[in-house]
Design a protein around this motif. Structure first.
Motif, PDB file in Angstrom:
ATOM      1  N   ALA A  21       0.826  -1.211   0.000  1.00 23.02           N
ATOM      2  CA  ALA A  21       0.000   0.000   0.000  1.00 23.02           C
ATOM      3  C   ALA A  21       0.860   1.262   0.000  1.00 23.02           C
ATOM      4  O   ALA A  21       0.552   2.232  -0.687  1.00 23.02           O
ATOM      5  CB  ALA A  21      -0.931  -0.006   1.212  1.00 23.02           C
ATOM      6  N   CYS A  22       1.962   1.244   0.748  1.00 25.21           N
ATOM      7  CA  CYS A  22       2.808   2.433   0.813  1.00 25.21           C
ATOM      8  C   CYS A  22       3.550   2.667  -0.499  1.00 25.21           C
ATOM      9  O   CYS A  22       3.865   3.805  -0.843  1.00 25.21           O
ATOM     10  CB  CYS A  22       3.791   2.345   1.977  1.00 25.21           C
ATOM     11  SG  CYS A  22       4.957   0.973   1.849  1.00 25.21           S
ATOM     12  N   ALA A  24       2.225   1.891  -3.479  1.00 23.66           N
ATOM     13  CA  ALA A  24       1.220   2.309  -4.452  1.00 23.66           C
ATOM     14  C   ALA A  24       0.764   3.751  -4.229  1.00 23.66           C
ATOM     15  O   ALA A  24       0.564   4.496  -5.188  1.00 23.66           O
ATOM     16  CB  ALA A  24       0.019   1.368  -4.394  1.00 23.66           C
ATOM     17  N   THR A  25       0.590   4.138  -2.963  1.00 22.48           N
ATOM     18  CA  THR A  25       0.112   5.501  -2.647  1.00 22.48           C
ATOM     19  C   THR A  25       0.942   6.095  -1.511  1.00 22.48           C
ATOM     20  O   THR A  25       0.458   6.218  -0.378  1.00 22.48           O
ATOM     21  CB  THR A  25      -1.376   5.473  -2.240  1.00 22.48           C
ATOM     22  OG1 THR A  25      -1.522   4.560  -1.151  1.00 22.48           O
ATOM     23  CG2 THR A  25      -2.279   5.080  -3.392  1.00 22.48           C
ATOM     24  N   PRO A  26       2.190   6.470  -1.780  1.00 15.62           N
ATOM     25  CA  PRO A  26       3.043   6.985  -0.702  1.00 15.62           C
ATOM     26  C   PRO A  26       2.524   8.279  -0.068  1.00 15.62           C
ATOM     27  O   PRO A  26       2.742   8.520   1.119  1.00 15.62           O
ATOM     28  CB  PRO A  26       4.393   7.205  -1.378  1.00 15.62           C
ATOM     29  CG  PRO A  26       4.129   7.181  -2.833  1.00 15.62           C
ATOM     30  CD  PRO A  26       2.871   6.429  -3.047  1.00 15.62           C
ATOM     31  N   GLN A  27       1.791   9.104  -0.831  1.00 12.90           N
ATOM     32  CA  GLN A  27       1.283  10.360  -0.270  1.00 12.90           C
ATOM     33  C   GLN A  27       0.272  10.109   0.848  1.00 12.90           C
ATOM     34  O   GLN A  27       0.125  10.922   1.746  1.00 12.90           O
ATOM     35  CB  GLN A  27       0.682  11.251  -1.360  1.00 12.90           C
ATOM     36  CG  GLN A  27      -0.580  10.715  -2.014  1.00 12.90           C
ATOM     37  CD  GLN A  27      -0.351   9.687  -3.112  1.00 12.90           C
ATOM     38  OE1 GLN A  27       0.769   9.237  -3.333  1.00 12.90           O
ATOM     39  NE2 GLN A  27      -1.417   9.288  -3.779  1.00 12.90           N
ATOM     40  N   LEU A  28      -0.386   8.973   0.832  1.00  9.17           N
ATOM     41  CA  LEU A  28      -1.346   8.633   1.878  1.00  9.17           C
ATOM     42  C   LEU A  28      -0.640   8.400   3.216  1.00  9.17           C
ATOM     43  O   LEU A  28      -1.214   8.607   4.282  1.00  9.17           O
ATOM     44  CB  LEU A  28      -2.129   7.381   1.476  1.00  9.17           C
ATOM     45  CG  LEU A  28      -3.295   6.970   2.354  1.00  9.17           C
ATOM     46  CD1 LEU A  28      -4.381   8.043   2.337  1.00  9.17           C
ATOM     47  CD2 LEU A  28      -3.866   5.652   1.875  1.00  9.17           C
ATOM     48  N   ARG A  40      -7.907   9.314   8.975  1.00  6.40           N
ATOM     49  CA  ARG A  40      -7.007   8.933   7.884  1.00  6.40           C
ATOM     50  C   ARG A  40      -5.831   8.123   8.424  1.00  6.40           C
ATOM     51  O   ARG A  40      -5.429   7.116   7.853  1.00  6.40           O
ATOM     52  CB  ARG A  40      -6.481  10.159   7.146  1.00  6.40           C
ATOM     53  CG  ARG A  40      -5.630   9.795   5.938  1.00  6.40           C
ATOM     54  CD  ARG A  40      -5.170  11.025   5.180  1.00  6.40           C
ATOM     55  NE  ARG A  40      -4.269  11.852   5.966  1.00  6.40           N
ATOM     56  CZ  ARG A  40      -2.954  11.644   6.053  1.00  6.40           C
ATOM     57  NH1 ARG A  40      -2.398  10.639   5.424  1.00  6.40           N
ATOM     58  NH2 ARG A  40      -2.193  12.442   6.777  1.00  6.40           N
ATOM     59  N   VAL A  44      -4.737   4.331   7.343  1.00  5.21           N
ATOM     60  CA  VAL A  44      -3.396   3.991   6.875  1.00  5.21           C
ATOM     61  C   VAL A  44      -2.801   2.889   7.753  1.00  5.21           C
ATOM     62  O   VAL A  44      -2.194   1.937   7.250  1.00  5.21           O
ATOM     63  CB  VAL A  44      -2.496   5.243   6.879  1.00  5.21           C
ATOM     64  CG1 VAL A  44      -1.055   4.880   6.635  1.00  5.21           C
ATOM     65  CG2 VAL A  44      -2.984   6.238   5.846  1.00  5.21           C
ATOM     66  N   CYS A  51       0.041  -5.691   5.697  1.00  5.93           N
ATOM     67  CA  CYS A  51       1.219  -5.736   4.823  1.00  5.93           C
ATOM     68  C   CYS A  51       2.115  -6.927   5.169  1.00  5.93           C
ATOM     69  O   CYS A  51       2.392  -7.191   6.336  1.00  5.93           O
ATOM     70  CB  CYS A  51       2.007  -4.434   4.970  1.00  5.93           C
ATOM     71  SG  CYS A  51       3.452  -4.353   3.905  1.00  5.93           S
TER      72      CYS A  51
END
Length: 161
Positions: A21-22, A24-28, A40, A44, A51
């Motif tokens: 997940a990190c 794929a979408t590091p900004q999250l 949020r 996360v 993971c």
């Protein structure tokens, strides 16, 4: 999250052959100490808990405090990681990273040795019988003494005879 050349070499950066997940979408996963969006952050953290490399990620994040001052790593915030580092230093000493790295190295060596030296038929029978009678073995809080180990082996051998 990103890998830096300044990381502690004793704890390798985690790698996963499957997408995380990190990755794929590091900004999250960006989270500042003053960030008040707890919903949020909890979302996360839930993603981190599923993971496959969360344990390795946490070890790396704890061993590299200068590289993980922000963001969520292995479902922990910067403040939580600071508290965990303090606890590790209290429990394992100031060079706790070396202790953890040495433990990981020994574990890898044992796993590798086990692949090349399988149990004998007699040993496998004992293990199977013990598991059938007692269920899975609980992890001891502290290692067994040699006297306890000898006593346990004698009991198992007496059961096979």
């Amino acid at each position: 999250m990103r890998r830096s050349t300044e990381s502690d070499p004793r704890i390798p950066f985690p790698y996963s052959p499957t997408p995380t997940a990190c990755g794929a979408t590091p900004q999250l996963f960006a989270h500042d100490i003053g960030d008040s969006d707890t919903a949020r952050a909890e979302q996360v953290k839930a993603g981190c808990q599923a993971c496959p490399i969360a344990t390795a990620c946490l070890k790396w994040a704890l061993a590299n405090p200068q590289l993980t001052t922000e963001g969520i790593w292995a479902a922990t915030t910067p403040r939580q990681r600071t508290a965990l580092r303090r606890q590790l230093a209290d429990r394992l000493g100031s060079d706790w990273v070396a202790v953890v790295a040495d433990h990981d190295r020994r574990l890898r060596e044992r796993r590798e040795a086990a692949r090349h030296t399988p149990l004998t038929v007699h040993q496998a029978r004992i293990v199977r019988m013990d598991r059938d009678l007692n269920g899975p073995m609980p992890r001891p809080r502290r290692p067994l003494t040699p006297v306890q180990q000898h006593r346990n082996v004698a009991r198992l051998l007496a059961g096979v005879a």
